[in-house]
Design an enzyme around this catalytic site. Structure first.
Site, PDB file in Angstrom:
ATOM      1  N   ASP A 125     -66.105 -75.783-126.220  1.00 39.65           N
ATOM      2  CA  ASP A 125     -67.508 -75.763-126.549  1.00 39.65           C
ATOM      3  C   ASP A 125     -68.580 -76.550-125.448  1.00 39.65           C
ATOM      4  O   ASP A 125     -68.174 -77.758-125.340  1.00 39.65           O
ATOM      5  CB  ASP A 125     -67.908 -75.904-127.975  1.00 39.65           C
ATOM      6  CG  ASP A 125     -67.600 -74.778-128.913  1.00 39.65           C
ATOM      7  OD1 ASP A 125     -67.090 -73.856-128.489  1.00 39.65           O
ATOM      8  OD2 ASP A 125     -68.083 -74.792-129.878  1.00 39.65           O
ATOM      9  N   GLY A 185     -64.438 -77.367-130.474  1.00 40.04           N
ATOM     10  CA  GLY A 185     -65.749 -77.187-130.543  1.00 40.04           C
ATOM     11  C   GLY A 185     -66.349 -78.457-130.452  1.00 40.04           C
ATOM     12  O   GLY A 185     -66.635 -79.043-129.459  1.00 40.04           O
ATOM     13  N   SER A 186     -66.981 -78.843-131.546  1.00 39.79           N
ATOM     14  CA  SER A 186     -67.564 -80.155-131.734  1.00 39.79           C
ATOM     15  C   SER A 186     -66.868 -81.274-131.545  1.00 39.79           C
ATOM     16  O   SER A 186     -67.203 -82.466-131.041  1.00 39.79           O
ATOM     17  CB  SER A 186     -68.284 -80.342-133.020  1.00 39.79           C
ATOM     18  OG  SER A 186     -68.998 -78.836-133.483  1.00 39.79           O
ATOM     19  N   GLY A 218     -62.362 -77.404-136.358  1.00 41.14           N
ATOM     20  CA  GLY A 218     -61.913 -78.515-136.932  1.00 41.14           C
ATOM     21  C   GLY A 218     -61.094 -79.535-136.312  1.00 41.14           C
ATOM     22  O   GLY A 218     -60.778 -80.318-136.645  1.00 41.14           O
ATOM     23  N   LYS A 240     -70.913 -66.707-127.224  1.00 38.79           N
ATOM     24  CA  LYS A 240     -70.850 -66.235-128.586  1.00 38.79           C
ATOM     25  C   LYS A 240     -72.202 -65.291-128.689  1.00 38.79           C
ATOM     26  O   LYS A 240     -73.390 -65.477-128.507  1.00 38.79           O
ATOM     27  CB  LYS A 240     -71.217 -67.339-129.849  1.00 38.79           C
ATOM     28  CG  LYS A 240     -70.099 -68.311-129.725  1.00 38.79           C
ATOM     29  CD  LYS A 240     -70.122 -69.303-130.821  1.00 38.79           C
ATOM     30  CE  LYS A 240     -69.163 -70.247-130.985  1.00 38.79           C
ATOM     31  NZ  LYS A 240     -67.659 -69.782-131.346  1.00 38.79           N
ATOM     32  N   GLY A 275     -67.284 -77.198-137.109  1.00 43.36           N
ATOM     33  CA  GLY A 275     -68.344 -78.116-136.977  1.00 43.36           C
ATOM     34  C   GLY A 275     -67.989 -79.265-137.964  1.00 43.36           C
ATOM     35  O   GLY A 275     -68.808 -80.221-138.547  1.00 43.36           O
ATOM     36  N   ARG A 319     -51.426 -70.927-140.824  1.00 38.53           N
ATOM     37  CA  ARG A 319     -50.255 -70.776-141.867  1.00 38.53           C
ATOM     38  C   ARG A 319     -50.271 -69.126-142.469  1.00 38.53           C
ATOM     39  O   ARG A 319     -49.298 -68.725-142.593  1.00 38.53           O
ATOM     40  CB  ARG A 319     -50.250 -71.828-142.660  1.00 38.53           C
ATOM     41  CG  ARG A 319     -49.659 -73.005-142.249  1.00 38.53           C
ATOM     42  CD  ARG A 319     -49.265 -73.904-143.388  1.00 38.53           C
ATOM     43  NE  ARG A 319     -48.892 -75.174-142.890  1.00 38.53           N
ATOM     44  CZ  ARG A 319     -47.594 -75.500-142.481  1.00 38.53           C
ATOM     45  NH1 ARG A 319     -46.662 -74.767-142.719  1.00 38.53           N
ATOM     46  NH2 ARG A 319     -47.079 -76.856-142.187  1.00 38.53           N
TER      47      ARG A 319
END
Lengths: 213, 300
Positions: free
Chosen positions: B30, B241-242, B220, B87, B159, B171
């Site tokens: 990101d 991402g973050s 995450g 996005k 995030g 999973r």
């Protein structure tokens, strides 16, 4: 080394047993190449480390992101031994990003992007534009058989200059070169590994890998 | 020397899914500015995701999150050579039309943005550009593929820097695929009903043992170890991402995560690249987030 000797029907000639072929597995669609090579009877090693180059009879460089392969190959000490192996005659087949990695000159590369080199060609990265310009089409390559090669071009490179030591194997309708060979090195802008097209791999195994062993 | 003898075909499933195949074993990062895109490319990202705010900021600032400004997307496309994704809101087919004409390479119809339609997703078959969509389970993945998604990413909880939801979703998806492969045909009809997915897709997966499109993990992932764990759990690649630009040393962390994805099964390499990365993003535990603020429950 003859180029794609005319009249060969690879499908009718078995691949010699016991060929051990590496697939560069730093990033990209290396599993698809490994699958095709295994189905053709080769023993496949995934190659990420320099010592894994020692026992292979040939190498395939897959599609993927060439700048990432370049960085990882240099960081993990694979680039120099692989360049030496190519100079020493190791047969190598590269598709898309793999073709870029085999080109002596990269046009439109990242700052400082390097290739392994070996093919006397200049390749332009991402020559067709963004993904919406990616396409599939049929290419006539009589030496691979009468049936055209169904070729998939994904943010693909083209060979902009074919040097005197390299030979063009296929061109698009507009004349741009998309497949080359030079001695033990073979490169295509497109991806036979994702279309069920086995003839390039078969040609590579029979004419380059088996012959060089 | 030969020439092509047939028309070129654009936007086919093979071409759309094919780009995702080429991204495998890579990290998609990101970025919210051209400068971040430069850092990502230099660190070895296989693609960048252009957006206005990273999920951690969307989460903390609140408000409606929408497609990015075309100027921002243009500046990122101009900065890098690697593929650029962007996005669109779930169901917002006009945002998708805009992104297509801007010349991005992939659209993420994403739960990280505020949904534009609480009933329908975008009919992705209408587009030449390929789409990636999130999924928390196999049924959701198959519904997205049925709508034309050419790539799936497990959602995780964006995030947060908490990898537990990403673990749960990859999973779950792989577990459900495994279960299908052991079923007889009469059981597959029921499985299709329970998964709320077309029987043909369910039957295809039962016989091949894998999704017909590439499966990345997202939501995450904050450390090289997180990324390698996703790969060991069967992901084809990782979205971060973050986790990169909310950390203390983005350049080094980004490069470390790239190496950890390539050498995901080599603990020595992962240990080495994990050293001295500075502060990871602070993050929040998913269990501390009140239910209405969970992003992964968006999409249906």
């Amino acid at each position: 080394m003859t180029i794609l000797s005319v009249g060969t029907r690879p499908a009718e000639t078995p691949v010699p047993a016991g060929l051990r072929v590496g697939v560069l597995a730093l990033q990209g669609d290396f599993r698809e190449h490994a699958q095709v090579l295994r189905e053709l009877g080769a023993i496949v090693d995934l190659v990420r480390r320099p010592e894994e180059l020692d026992r292979i009879d040939g190498l395939v460089i897959p599609g993927g992101e060439s700048s990432v392969m370049d960085k990882l190959a240099r960081t993990f000490g694979l680039a120099e031994p692989l360049q030496a192996a190519i100079r020493g005659g190791l047969p190598v087949y590269g598709t898309c990003a793999g073709l870029i990695m085999l080109a002596d000159t990269i046009l439109d590369g990242m700052n400082g992007q390097q290739s392994f080199g070996g093919l006397d060609i200049a390749v332009r990265r991402n020559a067709f534009g963004s993904q919406t310009a990616s396409f599939e089409t049929d290419l006539d390559i009589p030496a691979l058989g009468e049936q055209p090669v169904h070729a998939v071009f994904i943010r693909a490179p083209v060979v902009e200059t074919v040097g005197p030591r390299a030979t063009a194997l296929a061109t698009l309708a507009d004349g741009r070169c998309v497949a080359v060979q030079q001695g033990n090195l073979l490169g295509t802008s497109f991806h036979p590994e994702i279309t069920g097209e086995y003839r390039f791999h078969q040609y590579f195994l029979q004419k380059l890998v088996a012959a060089a062993r | 020397m030969t020439e092509s003898n047939s028309a070129e075909q654009f936007g086919s499933s093979r071409v759309k899914r094919g780009l995702a195949e080429m991204l495998k074993g890579g990290v998609i990062m990101d970025v919210v500015t051209a400068a971040q895109a430069r850092i990502a490319e230099d660190a070895g990202a296989v693609a960048v995701m252009a957006l206005e705010r990273v999920p951690a900021d969307i989460r903390s600032q609140g408000g409606v999150a929408r497609m990015s400004d075309p100027d921002l997307i243009d500046s990122i496309i101009a900065e890098v050579n690697i593929p650029v994704m962007a996005k669109a809101r779930i169901g917002h087919f006009v945002e998708a039309q805009i992104l297509e004409v801007l010349g991005v390479d992939y659209i993420d119809e994403s739960e990280v943005l505020s949904p534009a339609d609480y009933k329908n997703h975008i009919d992705k078959w209408n587009f030449t550009i390929p789409f990636v969509c999130g999924a928390t389970n196999l049924g959701e993945a198959l519904r997205r593929i049925n709508e034309g998604a050419a790539m799936i990413r497990s959602k995780g909880e964006a995030g947060t820097g908490d990898v537990s939801e990403a673990t749960k979703h990859i999973r779950t998806i792989n577990g459900e695929i495994k279960r299908l492969t052991s079923m007889s045909r009469d059981e597959l009809y029921v499985a299709a009903k329970e998964l709320q997915a077309p029987y043909e897709l369910v039957a295809e997966i039962a016989s091949t043992g894998k999704l017909p499109v590439v499966l990345f993990t997202a939501g995450g992932v904050a450390t090289p170890a997180d990324a390698a764990m996703m790969m060991q759990l069967g992901a084809d690649g990782v979205f971060v991402g973050s986790g990169i630009f909310k950390s203390g040393n983005p350049e080094q962390r980004a490069a470390a995560i790239v190496k950890a994805v390539t050498f995901y099964d080599d603990a020595k390499v992962i240990a080495e690249v994990s050293r001295g990365l500075g502060e990871a993003m602070v993050g929040i535990n998913v269990s501390d987030i009140p239910a209405p603020h969970l992003l992964s429950t968006r999409g249906w």
